[in-house]
Scaffold this active site. Structure first.
Site, PDB file in Angstrom:
ATOM      1  N   GLY A 148       0.886  -1.074   0.007  1.00  0.00           N
ATOM      2  CA  GLY A 148      -0.013   0.105   0.150  1.00  0.00           C
ATOM      3  C   GLY A 148       0.756   1.271   0.100  1.00  0.00           C
ATOM      4  O   GLY A 148       2.007   1.227   0.533  1.00  0.00           O
ATOM      5  N   CYS A 149       0.348   2.315  -0.713  1.00  0.00           N
ATOM      6  CA  CYS A 149       1.187   3.625  -0.792  1.00  0.00           C
ATOM      7  C   CYS A 149       1.362   3.890   0.610  1.00  0.00           C
ATOM      8  O   CYS A 149       2.639   4.662   0.964  1.00  0.00           O
ATOM      9  CB  CYS A 149       0.458   4.471  -1.574  1.00  0.00           C
ATOM     10  SG  CYS A 149      -1.248   4.963  -1.417  1.00  0.00           S
ATOM     11  N   ASN A 150       0.440   4.146   1.593  1.00  0.00           N
ATOM     12  CA  ASN A 150       0.648   4.633   2.847  1.00  0.00           C
ATOM     13  C   ASN A 150       1.346   3.720   3.573  1.00  0.00           C
ATOM     14  O   ASN A 150       2.288   4.260   4.378  1.00  0.00           O
ATOM     15  CB  ASN A 150      -0.604   4.740   3.652  1.00  0.00           C
ATOM     16  CG  ASN A 150      -1.809   5.846   3.036  1.00  0.00           C
ATOM     17  OD1 ASN A 150      -1.266   6.586   2.345  1.00  0.00           O
ATOM     18  ND2 ASN A 150      -3.131   5.386   3.029  1.00  0.00           N
ATOM     19  N   ALA A 151       1.367   2.484   3.507  1.00  0.00           N
ATOM     20  CA  ALA A 151       2.125   1.521   4.093  1.00  0.00           C
ATOM     21  C   ALA A 151       3.510   1.669   3.684  1.00  0.00           C
ATOM     22  O   ALA A 151       4.513   1.460   4.486  1.00  0.00           O
ATOM     23  CB  ALA A 151       1.579   0.231   3.687  1.00  0.00           C
ATOM     24  N   THR A 153       5.113   4.300   2.939  1.00  0.00           N
ATOM     25  CA  THR A 153       5.625   5.704   3.368  1.00  0.00           C
ATOM     26  C   THR A 153       5.951   5.449   4.807  1.00  0.00           C
ATOM     27  O   THR A 153       7.131   5.941   5.250  1.00  0.00           O
ATOM     28  CB  THR A 153       4.730   6.756   3.114  1.00  0.00           C
ATOM     29  OG1 THR A 153       4.174   6.727   1.662  1.00  0.00           O
ATOM     30  CG2 THR A 153       5.273   8.105   3.619  1.00  0.00           C
TER      31      THR A 153
END
EC number: 1.2.1.38
Length: 342
Positions: A148-151, A153
């Site tokens: 995931g993109c948030n994960a 980061t």
């Protein structure tokens, strides 16, 4: 050697981003673009900014001859992705950009995504696609599950600190701001210009965001015991970008030194001088992640700030980075584009 590439879900933002990046690669040829809802259209009709490229028309997945394909990027929604991938040839290399193969425990997937996993046998062979930490496994994998993109980061900010035992694992606060493309291209009322612009809001408040499943899995594995961060994402009226501000208990100088050492040889991870913090503008449209560390006015506390482009380093750029490893290419090929500023 030119590798034959298929992209499923080519009419979405991550599909278009893959096309944009592969156009500069030089060692890949896109031979099939799958998009059931827009089958029969040209890529130029769906994404006019790509009209200068010589690309195949969009087709349904059933129309693609995978025997001619070396690697397939699957940029489909979760649940749909596993249903499609389980029917693809078992010798086909696949990089999946959905959430369907990120969580190793099928029961965790069901808890976070609300449906039973439909391809558990294939899930067992999936390698988690955070390139810098799973590089050797990715190189030898058939199926890679993009993060995931948030994960991604949050993990870039925290993994070296957890493995180095530099912070209090029970006092981690992750405050994250993200652009609207992270929600995909489907029409949603809350993403209409009139309802999103000139404001911001927190969402999935109180520990309900699905990327927490990845944080729990990865951080707990690193620490050898359960680690649960406090995580609140916020939606900003910008197209691209993620900015994660992480509050931790630990020595700021030691934290900066650990991140600097961990990422010293990483081509896409840039740790800024102590006291400097990044902006999403500095990484826009690129595969770079910038990380800054500063001290807090309260002794023994530090603030780590990480910025990346959710469509590139957070998704499609990461996918291409992984594909390069799987195909024996230079890991950075097609990915050294400078950020677009302003």
């Amino acid at each position: 050697m030119t590798h034959k590439i298929a992209i499923l879900g080519a009419s979405g933002y991550t599909g278009a981003e893959l096309v944009r990046l592969i156009a500069t690669h030089g060692g890949m040829e896109i031979v099939a673009l799958g998009a059931n809802s827009k089958a029969g259209q040209s890529m130029a009709e769906v994404f006019p900014h790509l009209r200068h490229l010589d690309l195949p028309d969009l087709v349904t997945v059933d129309e693609i001859d995978f025997a001619t394909v070396d690697l397939c990027f699957c940029a489909l929604p979760h649940k749909t992705s596993q249903e499609v991938i389980k029917n693809l040839p078992r010798d086909l290399k696949i990089v999946d950009l959905s959430a369907d193969f990120r969580l190793r425990d099928p029961s965790a997937y069901q808890a976070w995504y609300g449906n039973a996993h439909a391809a558990t046998e294939i899930q067992k062979e999936a390698v988690y696609g955070l390139t810098e930490f799973y590089r050797d496994e990715i190189r030898n994998a058939r199926l890679v599950a993009g993060t995931g993109c948030n994960a991604a980061t949050g993990q870039y900010a925290l993994r070296p600190l957890i493995s180095g035992e530099l912070i209090d694992l029970d006092e981690i606060i992750l405050d994250l701001k993200c652009g609207v493309t992270g929600a995909g291209r489907s029409l949603k009322e809350n993403l209409l210009h009139a309802e999103l612009s000139e404001g911001t809001n927190a969402y999935a408040v109180g520990g309900t965001h699905r990327h927490l499943g990845e944080f729990d899995q990865e951080f707990s594995t690193l620490a050898g015991r359960p680690v649960e961060v406090q995580f609140t994402p916020h939606l900003l009226p910008m197209n691209r970008g993620i900015l994660a501000t992480v509050y931790v208990h630990g020595d700021p100088d030691a934290i900066h030194a650990a991140l600097s050492e961990a990422y010293l040889s990483e081509p896409f991870l840039e740790v800024l001088p102590f006291g400097e913090t990044p902006s999403t503008h500095q990484v826009r449209g690129s595969n770079f992640c910038h990380i800054g560390v500063t001290g807090d006015r309260k002794p023994g506390r530090a603030i780590v700030v990480a910025a990346l482009d959710n469509l590139t380093k957070g998704s499609s750029g990461q996918a291409l980075q992984n594909a390069n490893l799987m195909l024996g290419e230079d890991e950075t090929r097609g990915l050294m584009l400078a950020p677009c500023f302003p």
